[in-house]
Design an enzyme around this catalytic site. Structure first.
Site, PDB file in Angstrom:
ATOM      1  N   ARG A   1       0.817  -1.224   0.000  1.00  0.00           N
ATOM      2  CA  ARG A   1       0.000   0.000   0.000  1.00  0.00           C
ATOM      3  C   ARG A   1       0.848   1.270   0.000  1.00  0.00           C
ATOM      4  O   ARG A   1       0.495   2.262   0.633  1.00  0.00           O
ATOM      5  CB  ARG A   1      -0.951   0.039   1.210  1.00  0.00           C
ATOM      6  CG  ARG A   1      -2.001  -1.038   1.152  1.00  0.00           C
ATOM      7  CD  ARG A   1      -3.294  -0.611   1.868  1.00  0.00           C
ATOM      8  NE  ARG A   1      -3.988  -1.824   2.249  1.00  0.00           N
ATOM      9  CZ  ARG A   1      -4.271  -2.182   3.491  1.00  0.00           C
ATOM     10  NH1 ARG A   1      -3.974  -1.393   4.508  1.00  0.00           N
ATOM     11  NH2 ARG A   1      -4.876  -3.313   3.743  1.00  0.00           N
TER      12      ARG A   1
ATOM     13  N   ARG B   1      -3.542   6.273   0.883  1.00  0.00           N
ATOM     14  CA  ARG B   1      -4.143   7.480   1.450  1.00  0.00           C
ATOM     15  C   ARG B   1      -3.257   8.234   2.432  1.00  0.00           C
ATOM     16  O   ARG B   1      -3.594   9.331   2.861  1.00  0.00           O
ATOM     17  CB  ARG B   1      -5.462   7.112   2.153  1.00  0.00           C
ATOM     18  CG  ARG B   1      -6.596   6.823   1.179  1.00  0.00           C
ATOM     19  CD  ARG B   1      -7.860   6.416   1.920  1.00  0.00           C
ATOM     20  NE  ARG B   1      -7.663   5.163   2.642  1.00  0.00           N
ATOM     21  CZ  ARG B   1      -8.535   4.652   3.512  1.00  0.00           C
ATOM     22  NH1 ARG B   1      -9.645   5.289   3.793  1.00  0.00           N
ATOM     23  NH2 ARG B   1      -8.294   3.500   4.112  1.00  0.00           N
TER      24      ARG B   1
ATOM     25  N   ARG C   1      -7.440  11.095  -5.926  1.00  0.00           N
ATOM     26  CA  ARG C   1      -8.570  10.185  -5.790  1.00  0.00           C
ATOM     27  C   ARG C   1      -9.860  10.907  -5.402  1.00  0.00           C
ATOM     28  O   ARG C   1     -10.944  10.344  -5.525  1.00  0.00           O
ATOM     29  CB  ARG C   1      -8.255   9.135  -4.705  1.00  0.00           C
ATOM     30  CG  ARG C   1      -7.511   7.919  -5.193  1.00  0.00           C
ATOM     31  CD  ARG C   1      -8.423   6.770  -5.574  1.00  0.00           C
ATOM     32  NE  ARG C   1      -9.230   6.276  -4.471  1.00  0.00           N
ATOM     33  CZ  ARG C   1     -10.514   6.482  -4.333  1.00  0.00           C
ATOM     34  NH1 ARG C   1     -11.158   7.207  -5.214  1.00  0.00           N
ATOM     35  NH2 ARG C   1     -11.179   5.989  -3.321  1.00  0.00           N
TER      36      ARG C   1
ATOM     37  N   ASP D   1      -6.845  -3.310  -7.142  1.00  0.00           N
ATOM     38  CA  ASP D   1      -7.470  -3.901  -5.966  1.00  0.00           C
ATOM     39  C   ASP D   1      -7.663  -5.386  -6.212  1.00  0.00           C
ATOM     40  O   ASP D   1      -7.888  -5.795  -7.358  1.00  0.00           O
ATOM     41  CB  ASP D   1      -8.820  -3.232  -5.691  1.00  0.00           C
ATOM     42  CG  ASP D   1      -9.333  -3.582  -4.307  1.00  0.00           C
ATOM     43  OD1 ASP D   1     -10.096  -4.561  -4.183  1.00  0.00           O
ATOM     44  OD2 ASP D   1      -8.949  -2.908  -3.328  1.00  0.00           O
TER      45      ASP D   1
ATOM     46  N   TYR E   1     -14.298 -12.921   0.730  1.00  0.00           N
ATOM     47  CA  TYR E   1     -14.980 -11.646   0.450  1.00  0.00           C
ATOM     48  C   TYR E   1     -16.307 -11.868  -0.275  1.00  0.00           C
ATOM     49  O   TYR E   1     -17.300 -11.200   0.004  1.00  0.00           O
ATOM     50  CB  TYR E   1     -14.109 -10.747  -0.432  1.00  0.00           C
ATOM     51  CG  TYR E   1     -13.134  -9.875   0.322  1.00  0.00           C
ATOM     52  CD1 TYR E   1     -13.583  -8.836   1.145  1.00  0.00           C
ATOM     53  CD2 TYR E   1     -11.760 -10.067   0.203  1.00  0.00           C
ATOM     54  CE1 TYR E   1     -12.687  -8.021   1.830  1.00  0.00           C
ATOM     55  CE2 TYR E   1     -10.863  -9.257   0.886  1.00  0.00           C
ATOM     56  CZ  TYR E   1     -11.334  -8.242   1.694  1.00  0.00           C
ATOM     57  OH  TYR E   1     -10.449  -7.441   2.370  1.00  0.00           O
TER      58      TYR E   1
END
Length: 367
Positions: free
Chosen positions: A37, A41, A50, A86, A164
């Site tokens: 990552r 962010r 983004r 992703d 998921y």
């Protein structure tokens, strides 16, 4: 800016191959380092890029993926880039709808509830049609990197994606997904096989597009015990490595190093080291020496600083990195965190981590 600087086929010459050499077990002057990552962010420029965009719309824009992938490299002397994407693009390719819900994370509008729901999934996936936008992002980014560092492609592993698809999002227990393994073992294997087949084509496609290494994320390994891992995760992990390699050979594509990262799966390290991957990624809950003992001499290890260590003062980060390097040794080793960077981390501390890996490993190698 991300633009084709060279002709689409001729990628620029690689200037820093330290990461690839370490992955293949060759000697390196310094220990290479990248962060899971790293395009994230915690960077203000990432949040800015983004801001206006839906998350999965960003994933589908090769230009934005390229920009986000390059951002951390403008700040830090990292030894590898990882394409911004992703793991849930694979369930999307199977026809499932996933939306990013603010404050909650990725959410499936209609998770798999009954075995019959498997019939709703695409049984044959044309990865170029469904995931071509990732391939385009990889090609564009590989050109835009101008050979600075290698580009890593990735996918989620079958069990993690299955969990998921059944849970419909994150879960602390994975009880719904695990109940399938106990109640519907045959259907579970059908789903895992379907996922594995798509993942194999997807990874081969990433190499054809320009990825120079591949990482398989079995992020939810820790929810399984040794038996379930042995039955429902490991066979597919092994199969993916083997099938990707034979398809790369068949298609005369480069045989790129492959990394398996099965979070919290200490109990499986011995098997993972023999699963056909050049590199075994580690989370922060295992001692370096112990990991070496379990994996042996023929694989490179990657990891495993506790991401929360980056909240420490910079000097402390340096000490922790030095200790980590002493534990793993500087060779056959790629420094990383034991999980991804968190959004509230200070970019300067990420810089301190990267810098410490380079300076301490050079120092250790000299002496």
């Amino acid at each position: 800016t991300c633009s084709f600087v060279h002709s689409p086929k001729g990628f620029p010459k690689l200037k820093n191959d330290t990461f690839l050499r370490a992955a293949r077990g060759e000697e390196t002057e310094h220990t290479p380092v990248w962060c899971m990552r790293q395009a994230g962010r915690y960077l203000p420029e990432f949040r800015e890029t983004r801001a206006a965009q839906d998350f999965f719309a960003t994933c589908r824009s090769p230009k934005l993926c390229c920009e986000l992938t390059l951002q951390p490299l403008r700040r830090f002397p990292l030894d590898a880039a990882i394409i911004f994407s992703d793991i849930l693009v694979v369930p999307q390719a199977l026809g499932m709808e996933v939306v990013m819900v603010p404050g909650k994370g990725p959410t499936f509008t209609e998770p798999l509830k009954e075995v019959e729901d498997l019939l709703k999934l695409r049984q044959k996936v044309d990865v170029t049609a469904e995931l071509g936008y990732v391939f385009q992002a990889i090609t564009l980014t590989r050109h835009s990197l101008e050979g600075r560092v290698p580009l890593i492609g990735f996918s989620g592993a079958p069990w993690t994606l299955m969990s998921y698809m059944i849970e419909g999002g994150g879960s602390t227990t994975m009880a719904k997904a695990k109940s399938w393994l106990y109640r519907h073992p045959e259907a579970s294997h059908r789903l895992l096989r379907l996922l594995a087949d798509v993942i194999i084509d997807y990874l081969v496609g990433q190499v054809a597009a320009g990825a120079q290494a591949l990482q398989l994320f079995e992020s939810h390994a820790g929810h399984l015990g040794p038996e379930q891992f042995q039955d429902f995760a490991l066979p597919y992990i092994r199969d993916i490595a083997q099938a990707v390699k034979s398809k790369l050979k068949e298609e005369a594509l480069p045989l790129v190093p492959m990394i398996i990262f099965a979070k919290d799966a200490h109990y499986a390290l011995h098997d993972l080291a023999r699963a056909g991957y050049e590199v075994v990624g580690l989370d922060w809950t295992i001692r370096p020496q112990e990991a070496r003992a379990q994996t042996g001499k023929d694989v490179t290890l990657q990891g495993n600083l506790d991401p929360c260590a980056l909240y420490a003062p910079k000097e402390k980060i340096g000490e922790l990195v030095k200790k980590m390097l002493e534990g793993f040794g500087t060779q056959r080793y790629i420094a990383n965190l034991g999980h991804g960077l968190y959004p509230d981390m200070n970019p300067e501390h990420v810089g301190a981590f990267v810098e410490a890996v380079h300076s301490h490993s050079r120092h250790i190698n000299k002496h």
